[in-house]
Scaffold this active site. Structure first.
Site, short mmCIF file in Angstrom:
data_model
loop_
_atom_site.label_atom_id
_atom_site.label_comp_id
_atom_site.label_asym_id
_atom_site.label_seq_id
_atom_site.Cartn_x
_atom_site.Cartn_y
_atom_site.Cartn_z
N ALA A 67 0.80 -1.06 -0.17
CA ALA A 67 0.06 0.13 0.06
C ALA A 67 1.01 1.34 -0.06
O ALA A 67 2.14 1.25 0.52
CB ALA A 67 -0.87 0.16 1.04
N GLY A 112 0.68 -4.99 0.87
CA GLY A 112 -0.58 -5.13 -0.10
C GLY A 112 -0.32 -5.83 -1.29
O GLY A 112 -1.04 -6.21 -2.11
N GLU A 115 -0.68 -9.33 -0.22
CA GLU A 115 -2.24 -9.48 -0.24
C GLU A 115 -2.85 -9.53 -1.39
O GLU A 115 -3.96 -10.24 -1.65
CB GLU A 115 -2.55 -8.45 0.74
CG GLU A 115 -2.24 -8.55 2.25
CD GLU A 115 -2.27 -7.59 3.12
OE1 GLU A 115 -1.86 -6.16 2.65
OE2 GLU A 115 -2.81 -7.49 4.15
N GLU A 135 4.54 -4.73 7.38
CA GLU A 135 3.76 -3.95 7.96
C GLU A 135 4.17 -3.50 9.54
O GLU A 135 4.12 -2.22 9.99
CB GLU A 135 2.19 -4.16 7.91
CG GLU A 135 1.61 -4.23 6.84
CD GLU A 135 1.61 -5.49 6.01
OE1 GLU A 135 2.41 -6.17 6.29
OE2 GLU A 135 0.83 -5.59 5.13
N1 CAA Z 1 4.52 3.11 -0.79
C1 CAA Z 1 4.80 4.25 -1.43
N2 CAA Z 1 6.00 4.42 -2.36
C2 CAA Z 1 6.97 3.30 -2.47
C3 CAA Z 1 6.42 2.07 -1.96
C4 CAA Z 1 5.35 2.11 -1.02
N3 CAA Z 1 4.91 0.91 -0.53
N4 CAA Z 1 7.34 1.15 -2.14
C5 CAA Z 1 8.39 1.68 -3.01
N5 CAA Z 1 7.87 3.10 -3.21
C6 CAA Z 1 8.65 4.29 -4.06
C7 CAA Z 1 9.71 4.78 -3.16
O1 CAA Z 1 9.34 5.89 -2.47
C8 CAA Z 1 10.47 5.19 -4.39
O2 CAA Z 1 9.96 6.22 -4.83
P1 CAA Z 1 11.01 7.75 -4.89
O3 CAA Z 1 11.84 7.51 -6.22
O4 CAA Z 1 9.74 8.86 -5.29
O5 CAA Z 1 11.44 7.97 -3.58
C9 CAA Z 1 10.18 4.21 -5.51
O6 CAA Z 1 9.15 3.72 -5.22
C10 CAA Z 1 11.36 3.08 -5.72
O7 CAA Z 1 11.63 2.67 -4.49
P2 CAA Z 1 12.89 2.44 -3.69
O8 CAA Z 1 13.96 3.69 -4.22
O9 CAA Z 1 12.74 2.24 -2.22
O10 CAA Z 1 13.57 1.18 -4.36
P3 CAA Z 1 14.76 -0.06 -3.55
O11 CAA Z 1 15.08 -0.65 -4.68
O12 CAA Z 1 15.67 0.94 -2.90
O13 CAA Z 1 13.83 -0.73 -2.60
C11 CAA Z 1 11.94 -1.75 -1.67
C12 CAA Z 1 12.75 -1.59 -2.91
C13 CAA Z 1 12.77 -2.77 -0.84
C14 CAA Z 1 10.81 -2.63 -2.30
C15 CAA Z 1 11.42 -0.55 -0.89
O14 CAA Z 1 10.86 0.44 -1.92
C16 CAA Z 1 10.61 -0.75 0.26
O15 CAA Z 1 10.76 -1.40 1.34
N6 CAA Z 1 9.39 -0.36 -0.03
C17 CAA Z 1 8.15 -0.58 0.75
C18 CAA Z 1 7.82 -1.85 1.35
C19 CAA Z 1 6.63 -1.90 2.08
O16 CAA Z 1 6.69 -1.77 3.48
N7 CAA Z 1 5.48 -2.35 1.83
C20 CAA Z 1 4.44 -2.64 2.95
C21 CAA Z 1 3.59 -1.15 2.81
S1 CAA Z 1 2.19 -1.26 4.08
C22 CAA Z 1 0.97 -2.09 3.58
O17 CAA Z 1 1.23 -2.80 2.33
C23 CAA Z 1 -0.30 -2.08 4.32
C24 CAA Z 1 -1.21 -3.17 4.02
O18 CAA Z 1 -1.26 -4.19 4.33
C25 CAA Z 1 -2.38 -2.63 3.40
#
Ligand code: CAA
Length: 261
Positions: A67, A112, A115, A135
């Site tokens: 998400a 998400g 999921e 999360e």
């Molecule tokens: N939400 C918003 N933006 C996201 C995102 C997310 N979940 N995941 C990645 N992005 C964005 C980053 O912010 C970045 O954007 P900018 O260039 O504008 O900064 C772009 O995508 C590329 O990401 P990274 O630079 O972080 O890429 P990376 O290769 O260094 O890392 C990754 C990849 C390990 C997947 C890392 O992006 C990450 O950890 N993302 C978040 C993963 C996460 O925590 N997901 C769970 C979200 S909570 C949820 O989903 C709740 C639910 O159950 C409903």
């Protein structure tokens, strides 16, 4: 079929392709993506030409990285609950689609994203896949069905291990615990999903759809009731032309030509 801003729908033959198309944000799911998915799923459910659905993410790197954290960071408790309810509504709609669904999981499937894959019937993973429910590292819990669908799929103990630690696991480990059905090289992912779709498409569509309903609904019922549901639905199949065709074809030693009637 309508066009959308953040997702793509494509139909080739009898396969519908649903792609989350926000590769710069690693296909993160914001409210707009969820609303578009909601609309697209209604269209797919009502489109008799689509008999199998493949769900994937645009780009090489991610299926869906979760998400959208930037959007969620601003939410109040009530808005957080509403966001989770929206996600659950959309993912349950996906899970309840009459058509069988295959997730082609091409890279990160986190939060998400995991999921979304869990809401599909079958998951084919690229060797590059990393899947997990991170999360708790953000101070929240899975909100689009992860606490429920993950534990139903891999068992409570494995689901708790994954959710409590928030760790990502690789494709081979995910296959070992039954979280994905098969792992293939990245360049073979879509072909493999399509091969599976085509194997399903050889069969009587109503029978395939009803077996999905009986498996899914039956799991929520006591065994006796579930077996009654199976017997009733088994009987219902005898009202279809495809049952007559399937059995006649066997007896006449020819291949069947199903019409979905
Ligand atoms: N939400 C918003 N933006 C996201 C995102 C997310 N979940 N995941 C990645 N992005 C964005 C980053 O912010 C970045 O954007 P900018 O260039 O504008 O900064 C772009 O995508 C590329 O990401 P990274 O630079 O972080 O890429 P990376 O290769 O260094 O890392 C990754 C990849 C390990 C997947 C890392 O992006 C990450 O950890 N993302 C978040 C993963 C996460 O925590 N997901 C769970 C979200 S909570 C949820 O989903 C709740 C639910 O159950 C409903």
């Amino acid at each position: 079929m309508k066009t959308f801003n953040k997702i793509l729908i494509d139909i080739k033959g009898k396969i519908g392709y649903l792609t989350i198309n926000q590769p710069k944000a690693l296909n993160a799911l914001d409210s707009e993506v969820l609303q578009e998915l909601n609309e697209a799923l209604t269209e797919i459910q009502n489109n008799a030409d689509i008999q199998v659905v493949i769900v994937t993410g645009a780009g090489e790197k991610a299926f869906v990285a979760g998400a959208n954290i930037k959007e969620m960071s601003q939410k109040t408790p009530i808005e957080g609950m509403t966001f989770s309810e929206l996600g659950n509504h959309v993912f349950s709609k996906l899970s309840n689609l009459k058509q069988p669904t295959i997730a082609a999981v091409n890279g990160f499937a986190l939060g998400g994203g995991s999921e979304l894959a869990l809401a599909c019937d079958i998951r084919i993973a690229s060797e590059t896949m990393k899947i997990g429910q991170p999360e708790v590292a953000l101070g929240i819990i899975p909100g689009f069905g992860g606490t429920q669908r993950l534990s139903r799929l891999v068992g409570v103990a494995k689901a708790k291990e994954l959710i409590f630690t928030g760790k990502n696991i690789k494709a081979d480990e995910a296959e070992k615990i039954g979280l994905v059905n098969k792992v293939v090289a990245p360049e073979e992912l879509m072909t493999e999903a399509e091969t599976l779709a085509n194997q399903i498409l050889k069969n009587a569509p109503f029978a395939v759809q009803q077996s999905k309903v009986v498996i899914d609904k039956g799991l929520e019922l006591p065994l006796d009731h579930a077996l009654t549901l199976e017997a009733d639905t088994f009987g219902l199949c005898f009202a279809t032309e495809d049952q007559t065709e399937g059995m006649s074809a066997f007896i006449e030693k020819r291949s069947s030509k199903f019409k979905g009637q």
